[in-house]
Scaffold this motif. Sequence first.
Motif, mmCIF file in Angstrom:
data_model
loop_
_atom_site.group_PDB
_atom_site.id
_atom_site.type_symbol
_atom_site.label_atom_id
_atom_site.label_comp_id
_atom_site.label_asym_id
_atom_site.label_seq_id
_atom_site.Cartn_x
_atom_site.Cartn_y
_atom_site.Cartn_z
ATOM 1 N N ALA A 123 0.865 -1.171 0.000
ATOM 2 C CA ALA A 123 0.000 0.000 0.000
ATOM 3 C C ALA A 123 0.904 1.223 0.000
ATOM 4 N N CYS A 124 0.431 2.290 -0.608
ATOM 5 C CA CYS A 124 1.176 3.550 -0.622
ATOM 6 C C CYS A 124 0.176 4.681 -0.440
ATOM 7 N N GLY A 125 0.481 5.571 0.471
ATOM 8 C CA GLY A 125 -0.413 6.683 0.715
ATOM 9 C C GLY A 125 0.355 7.940 1.057
ATOM 10 N N GLU A 126 -0.385 9.024 1.160
ATOM 11 C CA GLU A 126 0.209 10.322 1.494
ATOM 12 C C GLU A 126 -0.014 10.598 2.966
ATOM 13 N N ALA A 127 1.049 11.058 3.629
ATOM 14 C CA ALA A 127 0.952 11.382 5.051
ATOM 15 C C ALA A 127 1.966 12.458 5.398
ATOM 16 N N LYS A 128 1.654 13.242 6.385
ATOM 17 C CA LYS A 128 2.619 14.196 6.918
ATOM 18 C C LYS A 128 3.619 13.378 7.734
#
Length: 116
Positions: free
Chosen positions: A94-99
Amino acid sequence: MSSITRHHTGDRMSQIVIHGDTIYLAGQVGNKGDSVAAQTQTCLDKVDALLAEAGSDKTRILQTTIWLDNMGDFAEMNGVWDAWVAKGHAPARACGEAKLAHPDLKVEVLVIAARG
């Protein structure tokens, strides 16, 4: 009952946790300020080293989660990932955007693997 072994343990986290034949790695990051590609390569180099220490390698990775601080960097990260991942042994991913923990960090890679 399976034993639990921890390596490189601090007050907040361990870099490696082994439970039975499953290895859990802490999130790996690159060098602050480096490019996305360079940070990704550093993350994957750290994963290689930690898995070797735990008695495994990238062909035994079961699942990977990748956090990017900007999904616009997805292709750049994948260029490094695709060259690194063992052919025929791609994990669930899985790949996602996060701070991330610091504004100069662009990539963080988490891995779960089987012992070799």
